[in-house]
Write an enzyme that holds these catalytic residues in place. Structure first.
Site, PDB file in Angstrom:
ATOM      1  CG  ASP A  50     -59.990  58.008  83.566  1.00  0.00           C
ATOM      2  OD1 ASP A  50     -60.128  57.804  82.350  1.00  0.00           O
ATOM      3  OD2 ASP A  50     -58.882  58.156  84.107  1.00  0.00           O
ATOM      4  NE  ARG A 277     -59.542  59.623  87.463  1.00  0.00           N
ATOM      5  CZ  ARG A 277     -59.622  58.363  87.879  1.00  0.00           C
ATOM      6  NH1 ARG A 277     -58.878  57.455  87.317  1.00  0.00           N
ATOM      7  NH2 ARG A 277     -60.455  58.019  88.848  1.00  0.00           N
ATOM      8  CE1 TYR A 285     -55.388  53.658  80.509  1.00  0.00           C
ATOM      9  CE2 TYR A 285     -55.468  56.051  80.427  1.00  0.00           C
ATOM     10  CZ  TYR A 285     -56.104  54.832  80.576  1.00  0.00           C
ATOM     11  OH  TYR A 285     -57.454  54.790  80.786  1.00  0.00           O
ATOM     12  N   PRO A 360     -57.953  51.370  76.131  1.00  0.00           N
ATOM     13  CG  PRO A 360     -57.602  50.926  78.399  1.00  0.00           C
ATOM     14  CD  PRO A 360     -57.130  50.576  77.030  1.00  0.00           C
TER      15      PRO A 360
HETATM   16  P1  FAD Z   1     -68.714  46.552  81.980  1.00  0.00           P
HETATM   17  O1  FAD Z   1     -68.375  47.838  82.600  1.00  0.00           O
HETATM   18  O2  FAD Z   1     -67.666  45.521  81.880  1.00  0.00           O
HETATM   19  O3  FAD Z   1     -69.945  45.995  82.772  1.00  0.00           O
HETATM   20  C1  FAD Z   1     -70.423  44.682  82.576  1.00  0.00           C
HETATM   21  C2  FAD Z   1     -71.207  44.290  83.792  1.00  0.00           C
HETATM   22  O4  FAD Z   1     -71.831  43.034  83.534  1.00  0.00           O
HETATM   23  C3  FAD Z   1     -70.346  44.106  85.024  1.00  0.00           C
HETATM   24  O5  FAD Z   1     -70.911  44.789  86.100  1.00  0.00           O
HETATM   25  C4  FAD Z   1     -70.319  42.601  85.219  1.00  0.00           C
HETATM   26  O6  FAD Z   1     -70.236  42.239  86.582  1.00  0.00           O
HETATM   27  C5  FAD Z   1     -71.637  42.185  84.626  1.00  0.00           C
HETATM   28  N1  FAD Z   1     -71.646  40.811  84.126  1.00  0.00           N
HETATM   29  C6  FAD Z   1     -70.711  40.220  83.365  1.00  0.00           C
HETATM   30  N2  FAD Z   1     -71.083  38.962  83.070  1.00  0.00           N
HETATM   31  C7  FAD Z   1     -72.258  38.760  83.660  1.00  0.00           C
HETATM   32  C8  FAD Z   1     -73.126  37.664  83.736  1.00  0.00           C
HETATM   33  N3  FAD Z   1     -72.855  36.511  83.106  1.00  0.00           N
HETATM   34  N4  FAD Z   1     -74.265  37.781  84.451  1.00  0.00           N
HETATM   35  C9  FAD Z   1     -74.560  38.938  85.106  1.00  0.00           C
HETATM   36  N5  FAD Z   1     -73.756  40.019  85.070  1.00  0.00           N
HETATM   37  C10 FAD Z   1     -72.620  39.932  84.345  1.00  0.00           C
HETATM   38  N6  FAD Z   1     -63.395  53.529  78.979  1.00  0.00           N
HETATM   39  C11 FAD Z   1     -63.459  54.865  78.761  1.00  0.00           C
HETATM   40  O7  FAD Z   1     -64.432  55.337  78.178  1.00  0.00           O
HETATM   41  N7  FAD Z   1     -62.491  55.696  79.188  1.00  0.00           N
HETATM   42  C12 FAD Z   1     -61.407  55.233  79.840  1.00  0.00           C
HETATM   43  O8  FAD Z   1     -60.540  56.008  80.206  1.00  0.00           O
HETATM   44  C13 FAD Z   1     -61.299  53.856  80.108  1.00  0.00           C
HETATM   45  N8  FAD Z   1     -60.283  53.361  80.791  1.00  0.00           N
HETATM   46  C14 FAD Z   1     -60.269  52.037  81.091  1.00  0.00           C
HETATM   47  C15 FAD Z   1     -59.217  51.567  81.797  1.00  0.00           C
HETATM   48  C16 FAD Z   1     -59.148  50.240  82.099  1.00  0.00           C
HETATM   49  C17 FAD Z   1     -57.977  49.772  82.817  1.00  0.00           C
HETATM   50  C18 FAD Z   1     -60.175  49.349  81.700  1.00  0.00           C
HETATM   51  C19 FAD Z   1     -60.102  47.890  82.065  1.00  0.00           C
HETATM   52  C20 FAD Z   1     -61.234  49.808  80.994  1.00  0.00           C
HETATM   53  C21 FAD Z   1     -61.277  51.148  80.668  1.00  0.00           C
HETATM   54  N9  FAD Z   1     -62.296  51.670  79.918  1.00  0.00           N
HETATM   55  C22 FAD Z   1     -62.348  53.004  79.641  1.00  0.00           C
HETATM   56  C23 FAD Z   1     -63.309  50.790  79.390  1.00  0.00           C
HETATM   57  C24 FAD Z   1     -64.562  50.817  80.196  1.00  0.00           C
HETATM   58  O9  FAD Z   1     -64.370  50.504  81.539  1.00  0.00           O
HETATM   59  C25 FAD Z   1     -65.525  49.851  79.575  1.00  0.00           C
HETATM   60  O10 FAD Z   1     -65.539  50.052  78.189  1.00  0.00           O
HETATM   61  C26 FAD Z   1     -66.917  50.047  80.108  1.00  0.00           C
HETATM   62  O11 FAD Z   1     -66.977  49.754  81.468  1.00  0.00           O
HETATM   63  C27 FAD Z   1     -67.864  49.131  79.359  1.00  0.00           C
HETATM   64  O12 FAD Z   1     -69.118  49.200  79.934  1.00  0.00           O
HETATM   65  P2  FAD Z   1     -70.084  47.942  79.859  1.00  0.00           P
HETATM   66  O13 FAD Z   1     -71.262  48.319  80.678  1.00  0.00           O
HETATM   67  O14 FAD Z   1     -70.318  47.582  78.448  1.00  0.00           O
HETATM   68  O15 FAD Z   1     -69.288  46.736  80.492  1.00  0.00           O
END
Ligand code: FAD
Length: 659
Positions: A50, A277, A285, A360
């Site tokens: 967020d 928010r 947290y 996070p």
């Molecule tokens: P993801 O968002 O994980 O996206 C990966 C995508 O790939 C998903 O849609 C998944 O379905 C897809 N996928 C996975 N494997 C495969 C596969 N084999 N084949 C096809 N598709 C696949 N970040 C912040 O900046 N601020 C915050 O306040 C924050 N709070 C958070 C709180 C929590 C509780 C959590 C869990 C995370 C938080 N984060 C925060 C971290 C943030 O959500 C992630 O760092 C961010 O989403 C990463 O983006 P991404 O696109 O790299 O990966």
């Protein structure tokens, strides 16, 4: 190698989270044939990230939707610290500004990830026909080594499996408790990786089908359990800690007075962070005790919203907190890890959570993940379109792996200080000194803003080489001509006026993310004849057939400067004394269809309503001398030189761009 029906694609993106979608925005904007697949069937609609940092807003603004998200988001302006006093009573010990003042036009704000993804998806649809293919995941990947260096080759062979909906849904049902409130446990790092099970299940399920494709480039944006990472042998290096934290997104009912401020709370019962928010929501947290009374490690799957709110009450006592609305919750274990490599042969890349995971609470994950692919996107598109040499792609790993390592170091310090218990007194060596905590927090804010990123010397960052990074092919820009425009960093923004209509603009607003390199000509005081003749001579040199603008034209661009470069002048003479049409035509080009271009000449002068931006003074540029600044398509400063240094510029671009 694959046989049978095989389709070809320039770029395949695996994963449609923030990093995958950000990459797709570049591909959409720059017209690259791209597919993006995700194993999920539904977009997320609650929870996860967020926090949005200043630099992320600047990037969104360069894509055209920054102001929309800025309006929608909750702005966080002040951080309040709560600590136990000598008798363990919680009190407000301090308050500091959240984002460093003057750093950016935007401050830290919060908006949940699903809304951010919505904006990215809208942009992709507006600029292209790229659609996320949900319910689709890769099954195999191989790289044909004989083809990796060929510009027009498709060396990555892949099999994709298209799932049928009930199969993909098994991912959520892995949680045995099936809670009513959406929870992120199945996506947090507490949960096991379900990718292989999902694939095996799909392979034995009727109705799924496979597809073979050949890709020029593949980018794994597939999150913390990345399948792509395993295929290219990148290993996550780092540690997990035993600290467990819970997350609750609630509309709080409380007598705690600072609930609408970002708060860092250390109490004798644990630590907690309050993140206000949008829409009345607040994210908490909450530190969860990792062992029970007998010292046994607790079963993390016993964590639920009820015991999280109980823990929050213990930490906040004597204040009380409860809720009627809970939007989402999760629990995670802190670990800081970085991928051992970010690419294989510059054909398969990894980005986002696939190559860095951390806690996070500092609001970094979504931001840094998007910044990864914001860095990669323009490079990849330029190479695919035949505008840049493949060697440009090497800078992705060098630039972003360094940032990931810095992020992990920052997060290790930050998390340790946040998760530790407050020191009882100065003799308590195991406790956390709360003054140090506040100092780390303050310094961390600069790093966390994303505006402090400083890329090292490379063919696209012409700054002094440093030991261990000495490259003979690096040009060195003249930093002293503009000391406050650091080469390797994103350009700070100051207000300037359009010469043709006096409208004030922030400089960064003139640098949209469209793939163009920008040459900022700080022409200085052009009413001085000597300076005007230097400016005119530079214009003449730019118009010469040998200049970089004429040597590197996009395919099919006839006449003019083409879309690969945009030349913007910022002079420092009084606006009212300068006549636009008396300036050399190359700086405000004429076209028979549209007449003169009125959006290329700007001035550092007072505006009628918004004061004086003092751009020259703020950038440290001498108006009697001026300088030229070359900007990358992602707004980072590449090179700085004199108005006479056209040969250097030709050499600079000759090394990166194709003829
Ligand atoms: P993801 O968002 O994980 O996206 C990966 C995508 O790939 C998903 O849609 C998944 O379905 C897809 N996928 C996975 N494997 C495969 C596969 N084999 N084949 C096809 N598709 C696949 N970040 C912040 O900046 N601020 C915050 O306040 C924050 N709070 C958070 C709180 C929590 C509780 C959590 C869990 C995370 C938080 N984060 C925060 C971290 C943030 O959500 C992630 O760092 C961010 O989403 C990463 O983006 P991404 O696109 O790299 O990966």
């Amino acid at each position: 190698m694959l046989s049978g029906n095989v389709s070809k694609i320039d770029v395949l993106i695996i994963g449609a989270g923030p990093s995958g979608l950000m990459l797709a925005t570049w591909m959409a904007r720059m017209g690259v044939k791209t597919r993006i697949v995700d194993k999920r069937f539904d977009r997320i609609n609650s929870g996860q990230a967020d926090g949005l940092q200043s630099r992320t807003f600047e990037i969104f603004d360069s894509l055209g939707f920054g102001q929309d998200i800025w309006r929608e988001a909750n702005h966080m302006l002040e951080i309040r610290f709560w600590n136990p006093d000598r008798s363990n009573k919680l009190y407000r010990s301090d308050a500091i500004v959240d984002t460093v003042p003057g750093l950016s036009r935007f401050q830290q704000a919060t908006l949940h990830q699903a809304r951010v993804e919505d904006h990215l998806l809208n942009y992709i649809r507006k600029h292209s026909e790229i659609e996320v293919e949900y319910g689709c995941m890769p099954e195999s990947l191989s790289i044909n080594m004989d083809m990796v260096e060929g510009d027009d080759e498709y060396p990555v062979a892949m099999t994709l499996r298209h799932l049928v909906k009930p199969v993909a849904k098994t991912e959520t049902s892995n949680d045995p408790r099936k809670p009513v409130i959406p929870n992120g446990l199945y996506r947090s790092n507490i949960a096991a990786d379900t990718t292989d099970a999902l694939l095996q299940n799909a392979q034995s399920t009727e109705g799924t089908r496979t597809e073979k494709i050949l890709a020029k480039y593949v980018v794994g944006c597939d999150g913390a359990h990345s399948w792509t990472r395993r295929q290219i042998g990148s290993v996550m290096e780092g540690e997990h800690t035993d600290y467990i934290w819970g997350v609750l997104d609630i509309i709080p009912i409380t007598d705690f007075p600072d609930i609408r401020y970002r708060c860092a709370i250390h109490s004798s019962s644990g630590s907690m962070m309050v993140i206000p928010r949008e829409d009345r929501y607040v994210r908490l947290y909450i530190q969860v005790t990792d062992t029970d009374e007998s010292g046994k490690v607790i079963d993390r799957f016993k964590i639920n919203p009820e015991n999280l709110v109980q823990a929050a009450n213990n930490i906040l006592a004597p204040y009380k907190i409860s809720y009627k609305h809970c939007h989402w919750w999760t629990a995670y274990r802190i670990g800081q890890r970085v991928g051992s490599k970010f690419s294989a042969y510059e054909r398969v890349f990894l980005a986002g959570d696939a190559v860095h995971t951390h806690s996070p609470k500092a609001g970094q994950g979504m931001n840094i993940s998007m910044h990864d692919t914001y860095n990669l996107g323009w490079k990849l598109a330029s190479v695919v379109k035949g505008q840049a040499k493949r060697s440009l792609l090497e800078t992705y790993s060098t630039e972003r792996r360094q940032i990931a390592k810095e992020l992990i170091e920052f997060d290790q310090r930050f998390s340790r200080l946040f998760s530790g218990r407050p020191a009882k007194d100065i003799m308590d060596k195991e406790g956390i000194d709360l003054t140090t905590f506040k100092e780390v927090f303050e310094k961390g804010n600069l790093f966390a803003s994303g505006c402090a990123v400083d890329y090292g010397s490379s063919p696209i960052v012409a700054k002094m080489s440093y030991p261990g990074n000495a490259r003979s092919d690096c040009l060195v820009g003249k930093q002293d001509l503009a000391p406050n425009v650091p080469i390797g960093m994103r350009i700070p923004s100051h207000r300037i006026l359009n010469q043709s209509d006096a409208r004030p603009w922030h400089l960064q607003e003139l640098l949209p993310s469209d793939g163009a390199w920008r040459v900022l000509v700080f022409a200085g005081d052009i009413l001085e004849p000597a300076q005007f003749s230097r400016y005119s001579a530079f214009g003449k040199a730019l118009s010469s057939p040998d200049s970089f603008v004429n040597q590197h034209k996009p395919k099919g661009a006839e006449g003019g400067l083409g879309s690969l470069f945009e030349i913007l002048t910022i002079h420092s003479s009084p606006r009212a004394k300068v006549e636009l049409l008396s300036l050399p035509e190359v700086f405000h080009p004429y076209s028979p269809e549209y007449g003169w271009d009125y959006n290329k000449i700007y001035v550092d002068d007072r505006s009628h309503h918004e004061g004086h931006g003092q751009a020259y003074a703020n950038y440290g540029i001498d108006p009697r001398r001026g300088c030229v600044v070359v900007m990358r398509p992602d707004q980072y400063v590449s090179w700085i030189g004199e108005l006479e240094d056209i040969d250097e510029m030709n050499r600079f671009f000759g090394r990166i761009l194709t003829a």
